[in-house]
Every structure is written in C-alpha cells, then in structure tokens.
Scaffold this active site. Sequence first.
Site, short mmCIF file in Angstrom:
data_model
loop_
_atom_site.label_atom_id
_atom_site.label_comp_id
_atom_site.label_asym_id
_atom_site.label_seq_id
_atom_site.Cartn_x
_atom_site.Cartn_y
_atom_site.Cartn_z
N HIS A 146 -70.37 -85.95 -52.50
CA HIS A 146 -71.36 -86.62 -51.68
C HIS A 146 -72.68 -85.83 -51.63
CE1 HIS A 146 -67.91 -88.99 -50.21
NE2 HIS A 146 -67.28 -87.84 -50.39
N GLU B 9 -68.16 -85.68 -47.22
CA GLU B 9 -69.55 -85.69 -46.80
C GLU B 9 -69.70 -84.97 -45.45
OE1 GLU B 9 -72.55 -85.47 -47.04
OE2 GLU B 9 -73.32 -87.45 -47.59
N HIS C 134 -71.30 -89.84 -55.73
CA HIS C 134 -70.67 -91.16 -55.88
C HIS C 134 -71.72 -92.28 -55.95
CE1 HIS C 134 -71.58 -92.46 -51.77
NE2 HIS C 134 -71.29 -91.23 -51.40
N ARG D 89 -64.93 -93.68 -51.80
CA ARG D 89 -66.12 -93.87 -52.63
C ARG D 89 -66.25 -92.79 -53.69
NH1 ARG D 89 -67.61 -92.39 -47.41
NH2 ARG D 89 -69.21 -90.77 -47.14
#
Length: 251
Positions: free
Chosen positions: A201, A106, A28, A79
């Site tokens: 991520h 993440e 991202h 995100r």
Amino acid sequence: MTENSTSTALTVTKSTELKTKKLILLRHGESLSNQQKKFTGWSDAPLTAKGEREAVHAAEILAKSGYQFDVCFTSVLQRAIVTAQIVLAVMEQANRPVYQHWRLNERHYGALEDLGRLGAVTKFGVWPVLGCQMQFDAEPPSLNKHDVRFPGNNPNYADIDKNILPMGESMKQTVARIEPYWKNILQSSLKNNQCVLVVAHRNSLRALMMLMDNLTHVQVMKSRLATGRPLVYELDENLKPLRHYYADKKN
C-alpha cells in the site's frame, strides 16, 4: 585495453550483476474505497475493474523486462493479495511462494477509516484530518477498543496481541510497525534470493522506502508512489540501495 584487462572488466561486471539484489515494490491497483475517495486503511476494500486492469498492466511491464521472482510478500488485505495474484498469473509465475503479513498493511486511519474527506472534516474538523496527512508524527483521531473498525475485533487478527494492534497510526508509527518485518523477513529473503516482489500500500511501501533510503520525515511525507506501477530497487550485498526506478522507465 588489452585482452586480459577486457576479460577482467567483464568478469567484475558480471560478478557485480550477480551480487545485485532486486526488490520490486508494487502499490495495489485502485480499490473501491479509492474510487469512492474514502480513508481506507485496514478496511478490506476489493479492487475495482480499473484496479484489476492496473494489476494486469503492471504484470505486462514486469514481463516485458524479464523479471523472474523468487518470492512475493503482501499485506493481508484483499486489494494487495488479489493484485499479487493477478500479476503472478499474468506473468505465468503463479507457483511462486507468496507470504501475507499484517505488518505490511496500509496505515491505520483510526476513526477516519471508511469516511470520505468531507465527512471526516465535518465530524472532526480540518486540522485533525489534514494534519495527520501532512505531518510525520501526527496521529488521526483514535478509535476505542469497542469499535468494529479496531483490528482486535476482527477474527482475521485473532492470533495477534490486541495491545500491538493499532487504533490509529501516524506515519511514524506505521514505519515502526513495518521496520521489524523489513529487518527480520524481507532482508533475510533478499540475502537468499535475487528478486523479491512486495505488493502492498501507499504508506506501507513509503515506510519501506524510508527505511532503505534513510529518508527524512519531510522527504517521506512528500514521496509519491504510483498505483500499479512497479518500482525497482537494486541493492548491493549489504542491502544498501544502489538506485531505484520505475520498471517502465529504467533509463
């Protein structure tokens, strides 16, 4: 080379190209927590204006290379979701199916979540902070189940068994969390589709790279993944990586 042998060679090449699966990994764009240099993890930080521009740039790279996606996967964090939305919209592929899953989130940084580097070191000491960033099996300082940062207290994860939600993860635990999704969902999709996009991520994507490339503990901890820069994996029929490269640096 005779006409027949040339024809055979072209047929073999075309057959190989048709069997090649493509998996595009995209980290991202910059988030607000990235900008503030905080441990972000599962904290749901929005993209910055720079992060949105990075997503647009990634889309332009992919469009220039002619990618047509069959399906897209993201984490459940905004995100990653917004980055995917921007990419598909710019590429005029907003109608592609998009699936979100917490296993692509993440790495969870436990009690370090939402802390800046200096604040984290001041509170926990140098090695508890640096060690979990340098060592594959080192865990960050853990949360307790009453902490608001524990995913079990977040209504977005209400349908998930609290016993499998993290209170802090090592890279080893992050890989273990993502492995079932790679084997059961992403592999299945790759076998049925030619081109798959995963927007996630730094650490969840590094975990996928480790699983695909059989990276060692040291290799995965040293691996780098640029933000907003699509990384293309070409896989054979058995999903063994043939090669990988950034989409803007194919040759």
